[in-house]
Scaffold this motif. Structure first.
Motif, PDB file in Angstrom:
ATOM      1  N   ARG A  39     -14.418  40.480  19.375  1.00  0.00           N
ATOM      2  CA  ARG A  39     -14.547  39.022  19.596  1.00  0.00           C
ATOM      3  C   ARG A  39     -14.559  38.652  21.065  1.00  0.00           C
ATOM      4  O   ARG A  39     -15.308  37.767  21.473  1.00  0.00           O
ATOM      5  CB  ARG A  39     -13.401  38.277  18.899  1.00  0.00           C
ATOM      6  N   TYR A  42     -17.977  39.514  22.520  1.00  0.00           N
ATOM      7  CA  TYR A  42     -19.003  38.594  22.016  1.00  0.00           C
ATOM      8  C   TYR A  42     -18.834  37.207  22.640  1.00  0.00           C
ATOM      9  O   TYR A  42     -19.821  36.495  22.858  1.00  0.00           O
ATOM     10  CB  TYR A  42     -18.988  38.547  20.486  1.00  0.00           C
ATOM     11  N   SER A  59     -22.579  47.280  21.732  1.00  0.00           N
ATOM     12  CA  SER A  59     -21.661  46.886  20.683  1.00  0.00           C
ATOM     13  C   SER A  59     -21.226  48.091  19.858  1.00  0.00           C
ATOM     14  O   SER A  59     -22.060  48.791  19.295  1.00  0.00           O
ATOM     15  CB  SER A  59     -22.376  45.852  19.799  1.00  0.00           C
ATOM     16  N   ASP A  66     -24.776  38.507  15.621  1.00  0.00           N
ATOM     17  CA  ASP A  66     -25.336  38.757  16.952  1.00  0.00           C
ATOM     18  C   ASP A  66     -25.401  37.458  17.742  1.00  0.00           C
ATOM     19  O   ASP A  66     -25.899  36.453  17.235  1.00  0.00           O
ATOM     20  CB  ASP A  66     -26.768  39.305  16.838  1.00  0.00           C
ATOM     21  N   PRO A  67     -24.952  37.461  18.988  1.00  0.00           N
ATOM     22  CA  PRO A  67     -25.138  36.259  19.813  1.00  0.00           C
ATOM     23  C   PRO A  67     -26.636  36.047  20.049  1.00  0.00           C
ATOM     24  O   PRO A  67     -27.301  36.944  20.569  1.00  0.00           O
ATOM     25  CB  PRO A  67     -24.428  36.605  21.126  1.00  0.00           C
TER      26      PRO A  67
END
Ligand code: CTP
Ligand code: CA
Length: 228
Positions: A39, A42, A59, A66-67
């Motif tokens: 987290r 991200y 990742s 996914d951002p």
């Protein structure tokens, strides 16, 4: 998510972020891992994108959406993460190493599933993984590239943090105080950011996006001239 208006102070910048936790294979079905959720990494990706950066996100074993807009490379082990990080680092203005990298891996991964023999378990021999952060910090061809490390400490936070910053050779080290359920697997984080210039900036308890934005506030003015 309500956030204050963000400056576009990372526009034209390329950032490399590692996120999640590595898994080190014991056999084809088992691994040694850790509880990192990904987290925080991200949150760094989302906030960097919001501030205008191009984001390469490496990742490791993250179960999050996914951002949107990030270039994602998925890896499993520390050695895979090292390969991907080295490959992407040359283009980066700043490297943010939030990933929980396993310090050790099994000396060998069994080719087939390990079975019970009735004679008790065989010991698993461990060997040390490469230190990706230290390697990236030592291999800076471009002195303008900033390297930011993370540390989770349970006690002597400032003393251990300062020693780790120097050992790793990074520009900034974000030190989280953990224990009592803090940081790992929780929504919120609190930290002190130590600088190689001797600075120490406290970041109050708050959401991981907020922590990321406070770190970008420290990173942006330290970046060299933008690449074209
Ligand atoms: N890190 C790394 N490669 C490793 C281990 C750690 O790149 N093999 C990075 C982490 O991503 C983090 C920073 O180094 O940004 C600090 O990790 P930490 O586990 O606190 O440091 P260690 O040197 O492994 O020290 P410790 O013995 O306290 O675990
Ligand atoms: Ca470690």
């Amino acid at each position: 998510l309500a956030r204050r208006d963000l400056p576009a102070d990372l526009s034209g910048r390329r950032v490399l972020i590692t996120a999640g936790g590595t898994r080190e294979a014991v056999d084809p079905v088992r691994f040694i891992g850790n509880r990192s959720s990904g987290r925080q990494g991200y949150a760094f990706a989302a906030t960097a994108l919001a501030r205008g950066a191009r984001v390469d996100l490496i990742s490791a074993n993250v179960a999050l959406p996914d951002p949107p807009g990030a270039e994602i490379t998925r890896v499993e082990s520390a050695r895979e993460m090292r390969e991907a990080a080295l490959a992407h680092s040359t283009a980066a203005d700043v490297v943010i190493m939030t990933a929980a990298v396993a310090d050790f891996r099994p000396a060998e991964s069994a080719p087939g599933k390990i079975k019970k023999t009735g004679e008790g378990p065989a010991p698993i021999e461990l060997v040390e993984n490469p230190d990706i952060l230290a390697e990236l910090a030592s291999r800076r061809d471009d002195p303008g590239r900033l390297v930011v490390g993370f540390a989770a400490e349970t006690d002597n936070v400032l003393e251990y943090g300062r020693a780790k910053l120097e050992r790793k050779g990074c520009d900034l080290l974000v030190v989280n105080q953990v224990g009592d359920g803090r940081a790992f697997g929780t929504e919120d984080n609190q930290a002190v950011v130590l600088g190689a210039d001797g600075s120490a900036t406290e970041i109050p308890h708050g959401p991981k996006e907020e922590l990321a934005d406070r770190v970008w506030d420290l990173v942006a003015p330290r970046l060299g001239p933008a690449h074209t």
